[in-house]
Design an enzyme around this catalytic site. Structure first.
Site, PDB file in Angstrom:
ATOM      1  N   SER A 180      32.301 -26.364  -0.201  1.00  0.00           N
ATOM      2  CA  SER A 180      31.451 -26.070   0.953  1.00  0.00           C
ATOM      3  C   SER A 180      30.299 -25.129   0.654  1.00  0.00           C
ATOM      4  O   SER A 180      29.491 -24.864   1.531  1.00  0.00           O
ATOM      5  CB  SER A 180      32.301 -25.454   2.071  1.00  0.00           C
ATOM      6  OG  SER A 180      33.354 -26.312   2.403  1.00  0.00           O
ATOM      7  N   ASP A 238      47.131 -13.186   8.800  1.00  0.00           N
ATOM      8  CA  ASP A 238      47.313 -13.781   7.467  1.00  0.00           C
ATOM      9  C   ASP A 238      47.352 -12.686   6.403  1.00  0.00           C
ATOM     10  O   ASP A 238      46.663 -12.756   5.387  1.00  0.00           O
ATOM     11  CB  ASP A 238      46.195 -14.784   7.177  1.00  0.00           C
ATOM     12  CG  ASP A 238      46.572 -15.779   6.073  1.00  0.00           C
ATOM     13  OD1 ASP A 238      47.782 -15.899   5.765  1.00  0.00           O
ATOM     14  OD2 ASP A 238      45.675 -16.424   5.512  1.00  0.00           O
TER      15      ASP A 238
END
Length: 564
Positions: free
Chosen positions: A299, A407
């Site tokens: 990306s 996370d």
């Protein structure tokens, strides 16, 4: 002073771990849920004629174009009724389910679930002990909403010193593939499986963590799988589903979340307009110099550069917006980072729109991720306490600003060469509001997940504290608990076992064990908060952060030598 004296006075090198962190993980093949049957052609045409009465008339073409596009059905709910025979230890069809009297046979456990269960290493005794937990993890594992998370920047450069930084640092633009467990989208977005092929470039020199240690995301479940007992067998015993802490307000919360998700869809033009209101005006090439590429992903690309005005080294991520499937996530992450600056967080510095690219400027930490130190060296309690203190300071700051990270793990802790410790990757963070003080989406990485997340109960900021406790075990043992278990069984063990057992608890001090117990308390109300744990006696034995520098250097050397 002679050279020989210098050599004698050098401190011993930090101890290295003998076990390698390069493990193979075989991906499990999952059968996709069948698509709903297409309507018969005749009925389909009749329905279209009823919607577009003048569909064949050319004069109506303009009007047709103006009509809103009718989308395909979405958010199918396939309710499965499963019972459990306590005598045989088998999952059975629900004979008193909603299909009775319809002429349809009850479904029982789906074939793909049965296959997963056979290879999960969850024993018959474990299934009999807690069948609802088995169904919970099967439901999650096989969820059509589960998507793999390939972190935004996967390291492909030859510069091994950048490996930890790139592997750990993401700005929510995730690539998708299909490994054993997997993830993220946004809680405000409809989940879609993004099917991007991996770059056809040589693999990185350093083997990454196993696929199943990557972060995952699944959306909230309004009605979790209910376990019911077969009615026609006298030998079976009913099993009550585990409480979900659900009430009318919780149901409303789920409905509101769905409504918000639908409303949050933004067009590309709206996204660009929002980005223009966030980014700085000007040419970043005139503000930064000495660009050096350190990472390449599907990306975008990551560079280091020097701020001409301050001389500060920064990391610049250049993302082609056309290649980002979830552009809203980028906006969300930038806004969270911009509003939450702290010495223990990898801080957002600036951003620019350059043609079709978004450039995001962040702090650069050359020490790499804590994962390199954890897997390649051995940390003592003083060093572990220092890392825990810095992470708790970051979490106390976030939680006081109503942000849950969701996370926490060693991959998302970056280190400076001076030993500074900073939390990164806000791709999964959640903002708590008075209207929505709890979350229920399964987000994070399985081995670090709190039990209340695995079982999809409502949860709050203390999920980060559980993950910190698991990360502390990581610093002791080089890996989180259950890493060598089948991922499905690992989820079952997290849901049912409570506080994980240490391999050699006798080697730890009493205050360290107490600190771990406070972090890994199953009862959320009794689990310590970040503010409370900052006062724990264990943190008083923390060494100076500079004590981490030899470990960082040793980890870099070990990685360098292993790649030769």
């Amino acid at each position: 002073m002679s050279d020989s004296v210098d050599i004698e006075e050098k401190p011993p090198a930090p101890p290295l771990r003998m076990n390698s962190n390069n493990r193979d993980s075989s991906a499990l093949n999952h059968c996709s849920k069948p698509l709903p049957m297409a309507p018969e052609e005749k009925n389909k045409k009749a329905r279209l004629r009823s919607i577009f009465p003048g569909g064949g008339d050319k004069t109506n073409k303009k009007k047709e174009k103006e009509r809103p596009e009718i989308s395909l059905p979405s958010d199918f709910e396939h309710t499965i009724h499963v019972g459990f025979d306590a005598v045989t230890g088998e999952f059975t069809p629900d004979l008193c389910g909603s299909q009775m009297g319809t002429g349809k046979l009850p479904e029982g456990i789906p074939e793909q679930w049965a296959r997963l269960l056979q290879t999960s290493n969850i024993t018959k005794l474990e299934q009999k002990k807690n069948p609802q937990a088995v169904l919970d993890v099967l439901k999650f594992y096989d969820s059509k909403e589960t998507v793999n998370n390939q972190k935004y920047m996967s390291f492909t450069s030859g510069d091994k010193s950048a490996h930890g930084y790139i592997a750990a640092h993401s700005l929510n633009a995730k690539t998708a593939s299909e490994p054993p467990l997997a993830p993220p989208v946004s809680e405000e977005e409809d989940e879609e499986e993004e099917e991007e092929e991996d770059d056809n470039e040589p693999p990185p020199v350093i083997a990454p963590r196993p696929e199943h240690t990557k972060s995952i995301y699944t959306r909230s479940v309004i009605e979790p799988v209910a376990l019911t007992a077969p009615a026609k067998e006298a030998s079976t015993s009913p099993v009550t589903p585990q409480p979900e802490n659900s009430n009318s307000s919780t149901s409303t919360l789920y409905r509101n979340t769905d409504r918000q998700r639908k409303k949050s869809k933004m067009t590309d033009e709206e996204i660009l307009e929002k980005l223009r209101s966030i980014v700085s005006v000007g040419d970043p090439k005139k503000k930064y110099t000495r660009f050096e590429k350190i990472g390449q992903g599907a990306s975008g690309t990551v560079y280091t550069a020097i701020d001409i005005a301050t001389g500060q080294e920064v990391a610049i991520k250049q993302m082609n917006l056309q290649q980002q499937p979830k552009k809203e996530l980028i906006i969300n992450e930038i806004l969270v980072m911009r509003e939450n600056k702290n010495p223990n967080i990898v801080n957002y510095l600036d951003s620019y729109l350059v043609g079709d690219e978004l450039w995001v400027v962040m702090e650069y930490l050359a020490g790499g991720s804590l994962t390199d130190v954890v897997t390649e060296t051995c940390m003592d309690e003083g060093q572990i306490a220092a890392v825990c203190r810095e992470c708790l300071q970051a979490l106390d700051f976030l939680h006081s600003n109503q942000v849950i990270h969701r996370d926490i793990k060693s991959d998302n802790i970056l280190l400076g060469m001076d030993g500074s410790v900073k939390l990164t990757d806000f791709g999964f963070c959640a903002q708590i509001t008075p209207e929505q003080s709890k979350r229920s989406t399964m987000v994070g990485t399985p081995y670090w997940m709190a039990p209340e997340v695995v079982t999809r109960k409502a949860y709050g900021p203390k999920v980060d504290i559980w993950s910190l406790g698991i990360m502390a075990i990581e610093m002791v043992e080089g890996e989180p608990p259950y890493l060598n278990e089948n991922p499905l069984r690992a989820l079952y063990l997290i849901a049912t076992n409570g506080t994980p057992e240490l391999q050699n608890p006798e080697r730890l001090s009493a205050i360290f064990r107490d600190f771990l117990n406070r972090c890994l308390e199953m009862d959320v109300d009794r689990r310590g908060s970040a503010k409370e744990l900052l006062q724990h006696p264990f943190l008083k034995i923390a060494k100076p952060l500079s004590s981490l520098t030899p470990l960082i250097i040793a980890a870099k050397e070990a990685i360098k030598n292993s790649s030769r």
